[in-house]
Design a protein around this motif. Structure first.
Motif, PDB file in Angstrom:
ATOM      1  N   LEU A   1      65.219 -32.351  14.745  1.00  0.00           N
ATOM      2  CA  LEU A   1      64.534 -31.763  15.667  1.00  0.00           C
ATOM      3  C   LEU A   1      63.836 -30.481  15.392  1.00  0.00           C
ATOM      4  CD1 LEU A   1      67.607 -32.088  18.051  1.00  0.00           C
ATOM      5  CD2 LEU A   1      65.325 -33.414  18.200  1.00  0.00           C
ATOM      6  N   ARG A   2      63.352 -29.782  16.056  1.00  0.00           N
ATOM      7  CA  ARG A   2      62.383 -28.204  15.703  1.00  0.00           C
ATOM      8  C   ARG A   2      63.535 -27.352  15.791  1.00  0.00           C
ATOM      9  NH1 ARG A   2      57.506 -27.965  20.060  1.00  0.00           N
ATOM     10  NH2 ARG A   2      56.119 -29.834  19.040  1.00  0.00           N
ATOM     11  N   ALA A   3      63.558 -26.504  14.656  1.00  0.00           N
ATOM     12  CA  ALA A   3      64.480 -25.523  14.486  1.00  0.00           C
ATOM     13  C   ALA A   3      64.577 -24.588  15.465  1.00  0.00           C
ATOM     14  CB  ALA A   3      64.009 -24.740  12.997  1.00  0.00           C
TER      15      ALA A   3
ATOM     16  N   LEU B   1      71.562 -16.999  28.759  1.00  0.00           N
ATOM     17  CA  LEU B   1      70.229 -16.985  28.313  1.00  0.00           C
ATOM     18  C   LEU B   1      69.878 -16.992  26.960  1.00  0.00           C
ATOM     19  CD1 LEU B   1      69.021 -14.032  30.790  1.00  0.00           C
ATOM     20  CD2 LEU B   1      68.925 -16.642  31.083  1.00  0.00           C
ATOM     21  N   LYS B   2      70.503 -16.381  26.093  1.00  0.00           N
ATOM     22  CA  LYS B   2      70.622 -16.519  24.491  1.00  0.00           C
ATOM     23  C   LYS B   2      71.517 -17.372  23.987  1.00  0.00           C
ATOM     24  CE  LYS B   2      69.671 -14.045  20.484  1.00  0.00           C
ATOM     25  NZ  LYS B   2      69.283 -15.112  19.809  1.00  0.00           N
ATOM     26  N   THR B   3      71.177 -18.543  24.025  1.00  0.00           N
ATOM     27  CA  THR B   3      72.197 -19.608  23.229  1.00  0.00           C
ATOM     28  C   THR B   3      71.654 -20.076  22.081  1.00  0.00           C
ATOM     29  OG1 THR B   3      72.968 -21.974  23.682  1.00  0.00           O
ATOM     30  CG2 THR B   3      70.778 -21.664  24.151  1.00  0.00           C
ATOM     31  N   TYR B   4      72.568 -20.343  21.379  1.00  0.00           N
ATOM     32  CA  TYR B   4      72.088 -20.743  19.671  1.00  0.00           C
ATOM     33  C   TYR B   4      71.275 -21.873  19.742  1.00  0.00           C
ATOM     34  CZ  TYR B   4      76.338 -18.406  18.070  1.00  0.00           C
ATOM     35  OH  TYR B   4      77.152 -17.528  17.211  1.00  0.00           O
ATOM     36  N   LYS B   5      70.388 -21.741  18.581  1.00  0.00           N
ATOM     37  CA  LYS B   5      69.354 -22.522  18.413  1.00  0.00           C
ATOM     38  C   LYS B   5      69.632 -23.667  17.466  1.00  0.00           C
ATOM     39  CE  LYS B   5      65.733 -19.807  19.959  1.00  0.00           C
ATOM     40  NZ  LYS B   5      66.274 -19.532  21.195  1.00  0.00           N
ATOM     41  N   VAL B   6      68.956 -24.912  17.129  1.00  0.00           N
ATOM     42  CA  VAL B   6      69.172 -25.849  16.323  1.00  0.00           C
ATOM     43  C   VAL B   6      69.351 -25.218  15.090  1.00  0.00           C
ATOM     44  CG1 VAL B   6      68.227 -28.171  15.389  1.00  0.00           C
ATOM     45  CG2 VAL B   6      68.027 -27.637  17.633  1.00  0.00           C
ATOM     46  N   TRP B   7      68.747 -24.674  14.376  1.00  0.00           N
ATOM     47  CA  TRP B   7      68.842 -24.034  12.998  1.00  0.00           C
ATOM     48  C   TRP B   7      70.358 -23.381  12.786  1.00  0.00           C
ATOM     49  CZ3 TRP B   7      69.430 -18.999  11.203  1.00  0.00           C
ATOM     50  CH2 TRP B   7      68.945 -18.279  12.031  1.00  0.00           C
TER      51      TRP B   7
ATOM     52  N   ARG C   1      61.803 -29.180  26.166  1.00  0.00           N
ATOM     53  CA  ARG C   1      61.965 -28.513  24.950  1.00  0.00           C
ATOM     54  C   ARG C   1      63.487 -28.032  24.688  1.00  0.00           C
ATOM     55  NH1 ARG C   1      56.457 -25.970  22.957  1.00  0.00           N
ATOM     56  NH2 ARG C   1      55.216 -27.457  23.379  1.00  0.00           N
ATOM     57  N   GLN C   2      64.254 -28.955  25.084  1.00  0.00           N
ATOM     58  CA  GLN C   2      65.718 -28.257  25.082  1.00  0.00           C
ATOM     59  C   GLN C   2      66.778 -29.616  24.511  1.00  0.00           C
ATOM     60  OE1 GLN C   2      66.634 -26.906  28.725  1.00  0.00           O
ATOM     61  NE2 GLN C   2      65.653 -24.928  28.279  1.00  0.00           N
ATOM     62  N   VAL C   3      67.788 -29.295  24.014  1.00  0.00           N
ATOM     63  CA  VAL C   3      68.755 -30.337  23.518  1.00  0.00           C
ATOM     64  C   VAL C   3      70.172 -30.197  24.378  1.00  0.00           C
ATOM     65  CG1 VAL C   3      70.225 -31.063  21.585  1.00  0.00           C
ATOM     66  CG2 VAL C   3      67.865 -30.452  21.194  1.00  0.00           C
ATOM     67  N   TYR C   4      70.608 -31.072  24.796  1.00  0.00           N
ATOM     68  CA  TYR C   4      71.842 -30.875  25.717  1.00  0.00           C
ATOM     69  C   TYR C   4      72.978 -31.566  24.674  1.00  0.00           C
ATOM     70  CZ  TYR C   4      68.699 -29.400  29.301  1.00  0.00           C
ATOM     71  OH  TYR C   4      67.817 -28.593  29.964  1.00  0.00           O
TER      72      TYR C   4
END
Length: 99
Positions: free
Chosen positions: A13-15, A54-60, A94-97
């Protein structure tokens, strides 16, 4: 799901894609911290959630933090004082659940 499997799923997935958890009532929870927990001789990586974050962790960020743990360690989310093991991911927009 163990840490190695979750890392493998997230690596394609996108970082900068944000990761959320959607509960049974379809409320979104953002990941605000990750902890290593041992209960009853079972080691678990715990993703701690906060509602409407609002500020959740990203994939990377999640991949980097999971790579520091033993690959066979189970991954769970904790919200409303309940712990639930992760068994998959869902992609939407554009989100991962996590689920």
């Amino acid at each position: 799901m163990n840490a190695a499997t979750l890392i493998a799923l997230l690596q394609d997935l996108r970082a900068n894609t944000p990761i959320y958890f959607e509960d049974g009532e379809h409320e979104l929870w953002g990941i605000f911290s990750i902890a290593s927990v041992t209960t009853n001789s079972t080691h678990i990586i715990e993703l701690r959630l906060q509602r409407h974050r609002l500020k959740t962790y990203k994939v990377w960020e999640v991949i980097v933090l999971l790579q520091q743990a033993d690959p066979q360690t189970l991954v769970a989310v904790t919200h409303t004082k309940k712990r639930q093991l992760i068994f998959g991911i869902r992609l939407a927009g554009r989100q991962v659940y996590l689920k």
